[in-house]
Design an enzyme around this catalytic site. Structure first.
Site, mmCIF file in Angstrom:
data_model
loop_
_atom_site.group_PDB
_atom_site.id
_atom_site.type_symbol
_atom_site.label_atom_id
_atom_site.label_comp_id
_atom_site.label_asym_id
_atom_site.label_seq_id
_atom_site.Cartn_x
_atom_site.Cartn_y
_atom_site.Cartn_z
ATOM 1 C CB ALA A 188 -2.102 -2.762 7.601
ATOM 2 C CD GLN B 126 3.815 -2.276 -2.754
ATOM 3 O OE1 GLN B 126 4.578 -2.910 -3.406
ATOM 4 N NE2 GLN B 126 2.570 -2.755 -2.474
ATOM 5 C CG ASP C 286 -0.769 -5.766 4.924
ATOM 6 O OD1 ASP C 286 0.501 -6.360 4.793
ATOM 7 O OD2 ASP C 286 -1.025 -4.704 4.644
ATOM 8 C CG ASN D 167 4.531 -7.500 5.482
ATOM 9 O OD1 ASN D 167 3.513 -6.675 5.624
ATOM 10 N ND2 ASN D 167 5.571 -7.437 5.017
ATOM 11 C CE LYS D 168 2.382 -5.771 -0.666
ATOM 12 N NZ LYS D 168 1.094 -5.936 -1.211
#
Ligand code: MRU
Length: 365
Positions: free
Chosen positions: A55, A203, A243, A253-254
């Site tokens: 982000a 990630q 994010d 978030n992810k």
């Protein structure tokens, strides 16, 4: 942070060529490739294709994109068109819209002749501010890690778990979730970090690359391992990035972050979110209902990239031909599952009151 002994930011201005340089994160952790971003199409491509990602980094990149757009044509119409194009690139991380709005609002009152230089300076400022915000998050998070370390037998590591990559390459430097880890490691506190792989794009491999480069002990685990590790007392604290966090403290978030928060809640493990203030969406309360969740290509679930046995980078298919894939990229953790938010101004509860106490000027806006 350092790559092979050289300090890098995740993006930097090349004054000689008058161009932005980025690290192409699609090649990490296998190859370290830098790239010049020269056109508005390049900026769109860099964000859409996730050459830059995370982000805060998306926001900083977009600010440089606005600067380029104004250098080409400083009219209101061109500025608005660039705003639209860049805003379309990714839907979930609020830093994108935050940076675009900040640029547009600052440039609108200026004469056209001054806009290009002012926008470039603003992009530099946004990048520098991000570094400082992340550094401060690291200092506040360090205090939390220190408190846990103080309760452990001397020499026993504080065991952290993180999800996705909220590291220095997801920001301009330091990272959000990783900044407390780097600060604690540098302060001599023994640490061990469980790094979730974070399918589908893995990630976690980026986080492992970062932590390994800095000498922070860590272990890469499957996304499904966290609950088991927590049940067996192997996790002292979870720290993740975000994010977009709503004004009441719901954390987007992810994908998979929510499941970690549920497991942490069930096992009494503190669950912290490293939150730079540009990631707060003050216009939204209920994250589940109101935050747009990016739906990415199914190919990311059915295929996986990695190093082949001959050393080349390759992609393999992991499902039978034709298997349909579904790929929501983010989820929302309700604020009741969040122990605290680590911001640049300190740690607060994930509540409207907690955030308003730290950011009164924003909460009243
Ligand atoms: O899809 P990505 O890789 O851009 O998602 C990144 C994350 O979800 C990070 O955890 C988040 O942006 C915080 S980065 C400091």
């Amino acid at each position: 942070m350092k790559v092979n002994g050289t300090h890098y930011r995740s993006l930097w201005w090349n004054a000689q060529d008058d161009v932005l340089e980025i690290i192409d994160q699609r090649s990490l952790p296998y190859e370290f490739i830098t790239q010049q971003v020269k056109t508005l199409e390049d900026f769109e491509d860099a964000i859409v294709e996730m050459r830059v990602r995370g982000a805060p980094l998306i926001g900083a990149t977009a600010a440089y994109g606005m600067a380029l757009a104004l250098k080409l044509d400083a009219s209101d119409a061109h500025m608005d068109a660039a705003w639209e194009r860049l805003n379309e690139t990714r839907p979930t991380a609020i830093n994108l819209r935050w940076a675009l709005n900040r640029c547009r609002e600052a440039m609108r009152p200026l004469p056209e002749a001054e806009r290009a230089a002012a926008a470039l300076q603003l992009a530099h400022d946004i990048a520098d501010e991000d570094v400082e915000i992340c550094r401060q998050i690291g200092e506040h998070g360090l205090k939390l890690i220190r408190e846990i370390a103080a309760k452990k037998p001397a020499g026993e590591p504080v065991r952290l778990l993180t999800h996705c990559n909220a590291g220095w390459i997801a920001t301009v430097d330091w990272g959000t979730a990783t900044s407390p880890m780097y600060h604690a490691h540098d302060a001599g506190i023994p640490l061990h970090v469980w790094v979730d792989e974070t399918r589908p794009r893995n990630q976690g491999a980026l986080t492992s690359w970062e932590l390994g480069s800095h000498g922070v002990p860590h272990t890469y685990v499957t996304d499904n391992a966290g609950g088991h590790l927590m049940q067996h007392g192997q996790v002292d604290m979870v720290i993740v990035g975000t994010d977009r966090t709503t004004r009441r403290g719901d954390v987007c978030n992810k994908i998979g972050t929510y499941l970690k928060a549920l497991a942490a809640h069930d096992n009494g493990v503190p669950f912290y979110v490293a939150l730079p203030s540009p990631t707060i969406d003050w216009t939204v309360d209920d994250g589940v209902a109101e935050i747009p969740i990016e739906e990415r290509s199914p190919r990311e679930t059915t295929h996986i990239q990695g190093t082949m046995e001959d050393g080349s980078i390759g992609v393999v298919q992991v499902t039978p031909e034709g298997t349909p894939g579904g790929n929501p990229a983010f989820d929302v953790t309700p604020n009741r599952l969040v122990t605290g938010l680590i911001t640049e101004r300190g740690v607060c509860e994930a509540t409207p009151e907690g955030l308003a106490a730290l950011f009164p000027e924003m909460a009243g806006a």
